[in-house]
Design a protein around this motif. Sequence first.
Motif: not given
Length: 378
Positions: A165-189
Amino acid sequence: MAKPAPTKNAGDAATAVVPVPSPFEYHVYGPRKLSFTSWRDLLSSSWKNPNYRRMVIACFIQGAYLLELDRQEKRDERTGLAPQWWRPFKYRLVQALVDERDGSIYGAVLEWDRQAALSDYIPFRPTRAPAAVVALRGTLLKAPTFRRDVVDDLRFLAWDSLKGSVRFAGALAALRAAARKFDVANVCVGGHSLGAGFALQVGKALAKEGVFVECHVFNPPSVSLAMSLKGFAETAGELWGRVRAWIPYMGTQAGDAGGGGNSESEAKASLARAGMAKWLPHLYINTNDYICCYYSDAASGTATVAVGSGGGSGTSKAGVARMVVVSKGPSKFLAAHGLEQWWADDVELQVALNHSKLVDRQLRSLYAPPPAAPGARS
């Protein structure tokens, strides 16, 4: 002397001025006893409470639903309903996840709003409050997005996967970007229904990369043709293994008998010693919901084998996905599948003690040992 206007007309004018609140406004539809983020959370953070965490993340997901409804009904940022569901907790929208095929919004990326917090004398984030949350909505039975939602529902039903799905790719990219911007312990989905399916598979994809993001899934889909066939094959394989155990094989030495059967358990024990199983999603299930009820089927074992550091120190402990089940709450299907039960004040919940057979099957590939390289010799 002028006569006063009739009381009836004055009442009619007053009635015409007062707008009728939407049934999805926070103060109408939202939780009654959930406290907003304040300076008191700096002394004792509400985010440490798992029930508070569950309820707020469910509110964020409701905001993702309303983002799409605001778009369909042409409400702007000033009149939109969605911000009501994250602003009281001092979060702001930084990205709407848009399906490029029809322009519908299927999720939201929220971040801690430092400016709004400072205005209420909150100089920093309370303990355990995430820096970023990716919230994913489920299926909306509305014409503008119904087609794409149902296509992904059918995709999961047929293949037990949403990766195409297009949505899988979009959600994965958004979550990966958030994990890179912040410490992974400070990100949740987090996600609900179809969105829970995306959240679970996106979280698993990142876990395979060694990025362990906290994951909260509400009423995740548990029924698929592919999973049913896989379950049938596994059951048949177990039965065949029992039959083979009763049939002696002359070419096998006594010391070798059953050695192959222990390879999987030995691999799991090895992973436990290594402390590799660090991604343990939080599942919220209502057994009266036919879409997610199969997660409550108990398993004899679990694929999630350890949490924390391993080694011989004894600090490693067995871990399973944390599954919260409604013990007293909605019993009719539509209400049992609804998101609002997860912030309701009168619902009674309990943590499931049994391992989930379905979670075990889904996470098995995550913690399975990697295949041997081609041509490798022992």
